[in-house]
Design a protein around this motif. Sequence first.
Motif, short mmCIF file in Angstrom:
data_model
loop_
_atom_site.label_atom_id
_atom_site.label_comp_id
_atom_site.label_asym_id
_atom_site.label_seq_id
_atom_site.Cartn_x
_atom_site.Cartn_y
_atom_site.Cartn_z
N ILE A 26 8.79 -6.19 5.59
CA ILE A 26 8.38 -4.98 4.79
C ILE A 26 9.16 -3.97 5.36
N TYR A 27 9.71 -3.18 4.62
CA TYR A 27 10.45 -2.14 5.13
C TYR A 27 9.92 -0.82 4.60
N LEU A 28 9.69 0.02 5.59
CA LEU A 28 8.87 1.34 5.27
C LEU A 28 9.99 2.69 5.15
N PRO A 29 10.01 3.17 4.40
CA PRO A 29 11.17 4.51 4.24
C PRO A 29 10.75 5.48 5.53
N THR A 30 11.77 5.90 6.01
CA THR A 30 11.60 6.84 7.29
C THR A 30 10.78 8.23 6.92
N LYS A 31 10.98 8.48 5.73
CA LYS A 31 10.21 9.78 5.28
C LYS A 31 8.82 9.57 5.28
#
Length: 67
Positions: A26-31
């Motif tokens: 699961i990739y979470l946005p850096t923002k």
Amino acid sequence: MKEAVASFVITKKRMQNGRVYESPRIYLPTKLTTDSNFPFLRGSEKLFVRVAGKRLVVERAPREILR
């Protein structure tokens, strides 16, 4: 930022012995993760993940579970 669209992917990994297994990510946005409202510390932290109906719940792991 308290919400964002994330990506869920399943990649295939090949071990040295030739066996192939699936590795979900699961990739979470850096923002989202750099926002001051993000509930987890930067770096490494143990998380407790559970499925509740059709939801995936991610929480900081309670100490009782980590023992």
